[in-house]
Design an enzyme around this catalytic site. Structure first.
Site, mmCIF file in Angstrom:
data_model
loop_
_atom_site.group_PDB
_atom_site.id
_atom_site.type_symbol
_atom_site.label_atom_id
_atom_site.label_comp_id
_atom_site.label_asym_id
_atom_site.label_seq_id
_atom_site.Cartn_x
_atom_site.Cartn_y
_atom_site.Cartn_z
ATOM 1 N N GLU A 93 39.795 26.278 48.174
ATOM 2 C CA GLU A 93 40.525 25.434 49.106
ATOM 3 C C GLU A 93 39.786 25.083 50.386
ATOM 4 O O GLU A 93 40.421 24.781 51.412
ATOM 5 C CB GLU A 93 41.831 26.132 49.489
ATOM 6 C CG GLU A 93 41.665 27.452 50.240
ATOM 7 C CD GLU A 93 41.695 28.689 49.365
ATOM 8 O OE1 GLU A 93 41.983 29.786 49.869
ATOM 9 O OE2 GLU A 93 41.426 28.549 48.150
ATOM 10 N N ASN A 94 38.473 25.054 50.418
ATOM 11 C CA ASN A 94 37.727 24.755 51.641
ATOM 12 C C ASN A 94 38.298 23.512 52.324
ATOM 13 O O ASN A 94 38.369 22.451 51.718
ATOM 14 C CB ASN A 94 36.253 24.500 51.303
ATOM 15 C CG ASN A 94 35.712 25.468 50.280
ATOM 16 O OD1 ASN A 94 35.664 26.670 50.499
ATOM 17 N ND2 ASN A 94 35.310 24.926 49.126
ATOM 18 N N GLY A 133 38.745 28.673 39.365
ATOM 19 C CA GLY A 133 39.300 27.369 39.014
ATOM 20 C C GLY A 133 39.052 26.346 40.100
ATOM 21 O O GLY A 133 38.721 25.196 39.822
ATOM 22 N N GLU A 145 45.563 23.830 45.629
ATOM 23 C CA GLU A 145 44.466 23.806 46.604
ATOM 24 C C GLU A 145 44.836 22.984 47.834
ATOM 25 O O GLU A 145 44.479 23.346 48.958
ATOM 26 C CB GLU A 145 43.192 23.260 45.952
ATOM 27 C CG GLU A 145 42.706 24.057 44.754
ATOM 28 C CD GLU A 145 42.566 25.543 45.026
ATOM 29 O OE1 GLU A 145 42.155 25.914 46.152
ATOM 30 O OE2 GLU A 145 42.867 26.335 44.127
#
Length: 871
Positions: A285-286, A282, A319
């Site tokens: 989270e970088n 989906g 995120e």
């Protein structure tokens, strides 16, 4: 300016990294070890998204912790053209050996002394094409590059130390064709152009694990987000920036609410939110470069539905919460993935409820928690903190980590008090900022914040598998609570004891009271103040408990019959989920369960109705072979038709926004399993009307009515939907048309669809979208799908994202058919398939099959008799 606590934490992180990482080491043959530690890595890549391959070089500053001649790192699939090891003024010759899962062992000609060393590796490689690693996507005949590295795919892009406990600074330099745009986790430092190529040097990252690195290249478009204190952009492929309006509007409120809760500023220099057209998950989270599946982030404001907005905000808040849980503080190893994911999911519903209470994100999340409890009661379940030793299996338990972890955190926050819990979390984050952490680090912070030992109770939920079961019966002065391990009927499991914070709601017949207690013993008395007699009691006030529970049968029936008067919406959602647990455990019978369930079918709270519909799939699977379809249809109509009649087929002016999330479920169930001719005819007419004029149909029901129309569609309609899918520029429309292609009842068109999804017209991450339509077909359709899957397995496995492969057994196994289970197990147990984590999936499928057969054998007669009583 870096806050003082971050400066101190950054210095401390470099010194304690070895100790924290060593805590998690349990597979020395697969883990990298800590004799040689990377301290900084530069990555230079020459990238052209219109080509199929690239080249690069990494330079790594090393610290030799212990004299050795061996360096272990990861490099999966690259052709290494040069490897240079330097210590002091000496160049040290090395030999290379490749191992499993991308392990690269460099053996030096002489032992390295403790202290500094440098490693340089030049390489070439092909871009990936299946939405993992660094991969290429072609959109409108234009090439793009994106990355997805969690959990072990950074090693596919470049040589690195691909384990989360190796957290240190990186620095990218990208060479790309002059007309292309690109980005990474950090802002640009320098940029120059020569000979048709531009070279961009990016700022050094703060300490990060390799799985959080990210980049994107292509003819990208950028939309700034006003109202943010840090530079923020929405990043899209060409032509998609027109769909960014909603996320631009939503981002500041969600971001600001997160910063307020954490009391810690966002710790990175910029925030890019990247809509990716082909994405295996989906979102990811970088830090500074969050990636999202494009249909989540990009929505048409003219057709935006409450369901779309809730999904966007929930994923987006999840995120962004990771920027603290996971990015600022990272788990040391995958066994503590819950420190990332459970917290992010828990925080997301909290923040969305604050910003948009009308969306009921918390209630929606409760449905997921109820579903997880049921699977957590099976023998194949695992603890949230489970041993992860093999490569590529770090995410195999992710569903349990998300939902059980989220529910557990809500339960303990309620018990400790929101502000005390928040204080403990903030302390934990500040103490371990820029570094790694393990569960014990959180326990210390929560114990200190609360002034009592809360961690032993929490550990019983993270470190043990399963679900507690509380049997509550009236006793002098209150109730006796007996705990055991919840198990499905006839299944024997190892006994487990928990420390369970339980909130009680009860009445003496005149007033309602609440109290709480920690259930620590196998059996104990709990006093219920303010009630001399007990008329009724539920041991789950607020609906936040992660446990199954029962009260005497007559009391349970009365609570179900009068739930709207006595229970809050959250408690009613929990009650419905708990009924399903009791059915599987053999504590209630099938006829009583179905009667109780129908009491909630016309509930005024849409999320309660959604929780009822959630149970229908299990009822149909266990009790409704094709020969009993008409009897089940009576029950569906009896339970859901009054609700659809009340809310109507299409959106009404001034209605509760969240009604739009259940209307398509009601239409689908009544038109298909409910065999309601009126609803089916209306839906099919609406679907055809949509094809003539999409604005004539409520966007909230467009997906389902289009599928209903396709059920009886002809080749001309199939070709029309196929054409619309290929021409669609709104991501949600692509999924809508592709989903409808799977709904055709005509088996010739069904076969055409199955062939079509393996062509280059369908992106790898879209491959299974048409299978939504199979859920409403008969058992024979499931067999056809399985036969196609096994006959075309090589092509399927080469096309879909690798993480999707471990879900394939669920398409052919399960149900109430031992022969189906046998063929699925035999097929996927073949070592030649080589799917990481497949054994765990097969165990779950086996549990589901055995539970279904058990339920059918003991309750089918009572269920069929109950169906016969319905009009």
């Amino acid at each position: 300016m870096i806050p003082r606590f971050l400066r101190a934490a950054l210095a401390a992180a470099l010194f304690c990294a070895v100790a924290v990482c060593a805590y998690a080491e349990d597979a020395p043959d697969q883990r990298l070890g800590f004799d040689v530690m990377p301290r900084y890595q530069s990555i230079r890549l020459r990238l052209d998204p219109d080509k199929r391959s690239y080249s690069g070089e990494v330079r790594v500053d090393l610290e030799v912790m212990k004299s050795t001649n061996v360096i272990r790192l990861h490099a999966d699939g690259q052709k290494l053209t040069r490897v240079t090891l330097l210590q002091g003024a000496d160049t040290v010759a090395v030999e290379r050996a490749n191992g499993p899962s991308g392990l690269l062992t460099l053996t030096a000609a002489k032992s390295l002394k403790t202290g500094a060393a440098k490693l340089e590796i030049a390489f070439t490689h092909m871009y990936g094409t299946r939405a993992v690693g660094m991969y290429r996507v072609v959109k409108e005949n234009k090439g793009y590059l994106f990355t997805q590295f969690e959990d072990t795919d950074a090693r596919q892009a470049f040589p690195c130390w691909d384990e989360p406990c190796f957290k240190f600074p990186y620095q990218f330099t990208l060479e790309v064709p002059a007309q292309q745009q690109c980005l990474t986790n950090t802002p640009v430092l320098h940029e120059g152009t020569a000979d048709g190529w531009k070279t961009i040097e990016y700022a050094k990252t703060p300490p990060l694990p390799s799985y959080l690195l990210a980049l994107a290249v292509g003819p990208l478009e950028f939309t700034p987000v006003p109202g943010m204190r840090i530079p923020t952009r929405i990043v899209t492929v060409q032509g998609q920036s027109r769909l960014t309006g909603t996320v631009v509007k939503e981002t500041p409120a969600l971001f600001n609410a997160l910063e307020r809760w954490f009391g810690i500023p966002y710790a990175f220099d910029k925030l890019d939110l990247i809509a990716v057209p082909d994405f295996a998950y989906g979102a990811m989270e970088n830090p500074g470069a969050i990636t999202y599946r494009d249909d989540i982030l990009l929505v048409d404001p003219n057709t935006l539905t409450p369901g779309q907005l809730r999904r966007l905000d929930s994923v987006h808040a999840h995120e962004m919460a990771h920027q603290w849980f996971g990015d600022l503080v990272t788990m040391a190893w995958w066994d503590d993935l819950w420190l990332n994911e459970s917290f992010a999911d828990w925080m997301a519903q909290k923040i969305v409820d604050e910003v948009h209470p009308e969306l009921r994100a918390g209630l929606d999340q409760m449905n997921s928690g109820q579903r997880t409890k049921n699977s957590d009661a099976t023998p194949s379940t695992q603890a949230i903190r489970s041993k992860i030793s093999g490569s590529g299996t770090g995410l195999q338990n992710v569903g349990l980590v998300y939902n059980k972890g989220c529910a557990m955190l809500s339960m303990f926050e309620n018990w400790m008090g929101p502000e005390v819990f928040r204080k403990g979390v903030q302390s934990y984050l500040k103490a371990h900022a820029r570094g790694n952490a393990v569960a014990n680090d959180l326990w210390v912070a929560l114990d200190q914040a609360s002034g009592r030992k809360v961690s032993p109770a929490m550990a019983t939920f993270t470190d043990q598998p399963g679900v507690p079961y509380l049997r509550v019966v009236p006793a002098p002065g209150g109730v006796r609570v007996t705990q055991s391990r919840a198990s499905h009927f006839g299944v024997s499991q190892d006994p487990v004891t928990w420390k369970i914070p339980v909130a009680f709601k009860y009445s003496d017949g005149t007033s309602v009271h609440t109290t709480s207690a920690l259930i620590e013993q196998p059996s104990q008395i709990v006093s219920l103040p303010g009630a001399s007699t007990i008329d009724w009691v539920i041991p789950d006030a607020g609906g936040q408990g992660y446990y199954a529970w029962s009260v005497p049968q007559d009391m349970l029936v009365r609570i179900g019959q009068t739930a709207k008067a006595w229970l809050t919406p959250a408690e009613r959602v929990s009650f419905v989920g708990n009924l399903n647990m009791l059915l599987d455990m053999g504590e209630v019978h099938g006829d009583g369960y179905l009667a109780a369930l129908s009491n909630f079918g016309n509930d005024s709270e849409p999320q309660v109705v959604s929780s009822v519909i959630e149970q229908f799939g299990g009822v149909r699977q266990a009790f409704v072979p094709d020969s009993a379809k008409s009897l089940f249809a009576r029950y569906v109509r009896h339970t859901l038709a009054p609700t659809l009649e009340r809310v109507g087929y299409e959106k009404k002016p001034g209605e509760d926004e969240i009604v739009s999330t259940i209307r398509p479920q009601l239409i689908m169930w009544l038109a298909t399993r409910g065999e309601d001719e009126k609803t089916l005819a209306w839906a099919q007419t609406a679907g055809k009307r949509y094809l003539m004029d999409s604005t004539s149909v409520d966007p909230g029901i467009a997906d389902v009515v289009l599928q209903m129309a396709a059920r009886q569609g002809d080749p001309a309609m199939f070709a029309d939907l196929q054409k619309r899918f290929e021409a669609a520029t709104v991501p949600a429309l692509r999924r809508r048309y592709l989903g409808a292609l799977g709904a055709f009842a005509d088996t010739t068109l069904e076969s055409r669809m199955l062939s079509y999804i393996l062509t280059d017209k369908v992106l790898p991450s879209e491959t299974f979208t048409p299978f939504m339509g199979f859920a409403n077909k008969d058992d024979a359709a499931g067999l056809r799908l399985w036969n196609w899957l096994t006959s075309n397995y090589t092509a399927v496995a080469a096309h879909v994202p690798p993480p999707a492969l471990r879900f394939l057994p669920m398409m052919g196994g399960g149900g109430c058919d031992e022969s189906r289970l046998k063929r699925v197990t035999e097929f996927f147990s073949d070592p030649a398939r080589g799917i990481p984590g497949i054994d765990r999936t097969l165990q779950r499928v086996a549990d589901n099959t055995h539970d279904c057969l058990s339920l059918r054998s003991r309750e089918s007669r009572s269920v069929q008799a109950y169906f016969q009583t319905l009009p």
